[in-house]
Write an enzyme that holds these catalytic residues in place. Structure first.
Site, PDB file in Angstrom:
ATOM      1  NE  ARG A  96      -6.293  -3.341  -1.032  1.00 46.39           N
ATOM      2  CZ  ARG A  96      -5.146  -3.220  -0.393  1.00 46.39           C
ATOM      3  NH1 ARG A  96      -4.123  -2.639  -0.976  1.00 46.39           N
ATOM      4  NH2 ARG A  96      -5.027  -3.661   0.851  1.00 46.39           N
TER       5      ARG A  96
ATOM      6  CB  SER B  32      -6.137  -0.413   1.484  1.00 47.77           C
ATOM      7  OG  SER B  32      -5.121   0.564   1.368  1.00 47.77           O
ATOM      8  CB  SER B  33      -4.061   2.016   5.962  1.00 54.42           C
ATOM      9  OG  SER B  33      -4.461   1.079   6.919  1.00 54.42           O
TER      10      SER B  33
ATOM     11  CG  ASP C  11      -2.732  -5.267   2.986  1.00 56.19           C
ATOM     12  OD1 ASP C  11      -1.777  -5.543   3.726  1.00 56.19           O
ATOM     13  OD2 ASP C  11      -2.731  -4.287   2.217  1.00 56.19           O
TER      14      ASP C  11
ATOM     15  CB  THR D  84       2.200   2.453  -0.557  1.00 55.16           C
ATOM     16  OG1 THR D  84       2.369   2.911   0.769  1.00 55.16           O
ATOM     17  CG2 THR D  84       1.136   1.397  -0.547  1.00 55.16           C
TER      18      THR D  84
ATOM     19  N   GLY E 125       3.174   4.069   3.502  1.00 54.06           N
ATOM     20  CA  GLY E 125       3.461   3.785   4.903  1.00 54.06           C
ATOM     21  C   GLY E 125       2.608   2.718   5.535  1.00 54.06           C
ATOM     22  N   GLY E 126       1.914   1.903   4.728  1.00 50.31           N
ATOM     23  CA  GLY E 126       1.101   0.843   5.313  1.00 50.31           C
ATOM     24  C   GLY E 126       0.050   1.400   6.243  1.00 50.31           C
TER      25      GLY E 126
END
Length: 673
Positions: free
Chosen positions: A160, A533-534, A508, A468, A560-561
């Site tokens: 990340r 993040s997801s 984010d 993503t 897909g966020g």
């Protein structure tokens, strides 16, 4: 694992091109005839199986879009339809599924040449950064779960991005403490303030050091060749360029690469060549990952982050404060995965700073208290069938409860510990059973409240994360990986250097350090911190006889966020509870909810009837009767799933699925059962 009601196994060659507009299909199929090399020699013999890694030029299927409008927009990236008729792909010993045929081809060739999953991941990411620059690349970050079959161990890897050392808690909010105006030109995203120190290259280097077997320098050859020779712009990339043309025009390199001389976006089918990207990859391949984080490449990144104007006429750009020291000091991290049991399985996901692993595990832990098998889709077909009202309702309610905890408690644990100091409290079976008791089968809760853990008061924030891409790989040694990789929003920050786009990942973070009630936010900006993040790369294993982690069963994940959590949950429930095969679980209607009254039901899917405001569809009307506010906006998931299944010969084979909503395919040493 395939259900008795599943359609027969495929009789046609797998590997069809998915989800482009109909006029683009013949063009995109034709360009797949170009070969991509990968990997060098090794002690493992190369696979000479006829048809291994072969690309089909048959388009097959048809594209449908929920609204009937091409390019129906849907957050976080524009949706580009849905290709019907995709069947599961089968392979004997290795498989790769990605969101782009060139990337699948590159990874498959590495596996065929004797490389393993770690080697293939390097090749796949290098190609994706070229052909899907809107979604991921050298200038972004990534998370990976890696299963080492010989050691029977799952390791999480964190690549990340990080905030620069000079960042303050108001870094995204205003220019400085003395100039309290928003960053320019359009807020934080298009400014240098949005750009985090990239982590994908360092993470892949760490994974390769731990697990790779082929030489690092050889793994970039497919991408270097493709960058120099050129490739034709695909449907999704064409849409991304058109949608970002005004912002790309503010950056001289992005403008020259993505736009025509008159400023118009380069169109579908245009040949793109990127010698600058090839040069950067050559530097990384020959000098190692350090050459990305120091020296001329790093200087080019810093220079671009710190630009103060761009475009014609020029617009002001608020610079970021990243330095060469920030890049040189970046570290990818090995982390413990988030592993928990779900019925007869172990499900392992990504740990913080991603919330994906915890939120998916919480969703499943809540659903474990319901007989989900009783609510399987009806009329199961190639597209996964028609979800039932209670099936969608229960998954969506579980999602709401998980998002409520995520929004309040999860952030970079190097800065903000979880309740109790680990995932144990949030994943406790009794806690999740109590959360499940909040679900009514007759009425939606609308908005869920977070659980109470007796920790210091924290504010709640929900950040609008964006795009993503994802890929899943298994190799002939039984190693498996699931990797989600990103530049955040489509086209990242629009800043381009040395052939690649830079991320806008710092958006984010919560832009404000406190919520509306004045409580501190866990996901606020801090120097060196990683934004929440997801992303939810996921690996599933059978329970062994002693209750521990047994054989690999499944790998999946999606772009897909913030909706990634929903996509992955529905795929896991589809495969583990409803017996769908890898393609059916992937193709199944995208549904779920964040923590709001709105429930998503992907209107791009052919089994969803969006006519008359959805009033002709019993699923939509059934959910509304339970109090759901239903959104049928077209979804843009990019799920990539591999399932290990028994074969008639008594051994295991692999079954793969690629999301019909994107351009991906599954490749491997494939065969027709």
């Amino acid at each position: 694992m395939s259900p008795s009601s599943s359609p027969p196994l495929p009789t046609a060659a797998p590997g069809r091109v998915s989800m482009l507009p109909p006029k683009a299909l013949p063009l995109f199929a034709a360009l797949l005839l170009a070969g991509c090399g990968g990997g060098g020699g090794d002690t493992v013999a190369a696979d000479t199986t006829a048809g291994a890694c072969a690309l089909s030029t048959t388009s097959g299927g048809s594209v449908v879009v929920g609204s009937g409008l091409a390019g129906d927009p849907a957050a976080p990236e524009p949706a580009s339809g849905y290709m019907t008729g995709k069947r599961a792909t089968y392979a004997r010993s290795y498989m790769v599924t990605t969101a782009n045929p060139f990337a699948s081809k590159a990874g498959c060739e590495v596996l065929r040449s004797g490389g393993n999953a770690a080697d293939a991941a390097v090749a796949v990411q290098a190609v994706l950064g070229l052909v899907e620059p809107q979604s991921s690349g050298l200038g972004g970050g990534a998370f990976m779960l890696y299963y080492d079959a010989a050691r029977q161990r799952v390791q999480a890897y964190d690549g990340r991005e990080t905030a620069p050392a000079a960042a303050t808690e108001n870094y995204l909010r205003w220019v400085s403490d003395t100039d309290r105006t928003a960053p320019l030109p359009t807020g934080a995203r298009a400014s240098g303030r949005s750009i985090g120190t990239p982590g994908a290259v360092r993470m892949l280097d760490l994974v390769h050091q731990d697990h790779g077997r082929l030489p690092w320098r050889d793994l970039f050859n497919p991408a270097i060749t493709l960058a120099n020779d050129g490739f034709r712009i695909s449907g999704r990339l064409a849409a991304a360029i058109a949608g970002s043309a005004n912002d790309l025009a503010h950056d001289s390199e992005a403008r020259a690469y993505f736009l025509n001389a008159d400023g118009s976006p380069k169109a579908l089918g245009t040949v793109l060549r990127n010698p600058a990207y090839a040069g950067t990859l050559t530097t990384i391949s020959t000098q190692g990952a350090n050459a990305f984080y120091t020296g001329p490449v790093a200087q080019g990144i810093v220079d671009k982050i710190r630009v103060t104007s761009g475009g014609t006429p020029a617009v002001a750009i608020t610079p970021g404060l990243t330095t060469l020291a920030d890049l040189a000091g970046y570290q990818a991290k090995r982390r413990d995965p988030v592993c928990t049991t779900y019925r007869s399985y172990w499900v392992c996901g990504m740990s913080p700073p991603s919330s994906g692993g915890i939120a998916v595990a919480q969703s499943l832990g809540i659903l474990e208290n319901f007989d989900m098998a009783a609510y399987k889709p009806t009329g199961i077909d190639l597209e996964g069938g028609k979800p039932t009202v209670l099936g969608v309702h229960l998954v969506s309610e579980a999602n709401r409860l998980a998002y409520a905890d995520r929004d309040k408690y999860v952030a970079d644990t190097d800065f903000m510990p979880l309740p109790g100091g680990s995932t144990a409290a949030m994943l406790d079976k009794n806690y999740l059973k109590a959360r499940a008791s909040l679900i009514s089968t007759s009425r939606s809760m609308g908005t869920a409240q977070p659980g109470v853990f007796g920790t210091a008061p924290l504010g709640r924030t929900s950040v609008n994360e964006n795009g993503t891409t994802h890929f899943t790989i298994v190799d002939r040694q039984g190693n498996a990986l699931s990797m989600t990789t990103t530049v955040e929003a489509s086209m990242g920050s629009f800043h381009m250097t040395q052939g690649f786009l830079l991320n806008n990942q710092l958006t984010d973070f919560s832009a404000t350090p406190t919520d509306s009630a004045g409580l501190p936010v866990a996901n606020k900006v801090e120097p060196g911190k990683r934004p929440r993040s997801s992303m939810a790369p996921t690996l599933v294993f059978a329970k062994s006889a002693d209750g521990g982690i047994g054989n690999f069963v499944l790998g999946t994940g999606s772009p897909g966020g913030a909706t990634i959590i929903q996509y992955v949950t529905k795929t896991l429930v589809g495969a583990l509870d409803w017996g769908l095969n890898a393609q059916q679980a992937t193709s199944l209607v995208d549904f779920g909810a964040a923590n709001s009254p709105t429930t998503n039901v992907g209107g791009e899917h052919p089994r969803i009837d969006t006519s008359n405001g959805g009033n002709n569809d019993p699923l939509i009307t059934g959910l509304r009767a339970l109090g759901h506010t239903v959104s049928t906006a077209a979804q843009s998931s990019g799920i990539a799933t591999i399932i290990r299944i028994p074969s008639s010969a008594g051994t295991a084979i692999y079954e793969g699925g690629a999301d019909p909503r994107r351009e991906g395919i599954v490749l491997g040493d494939t065969f027709t059962p």
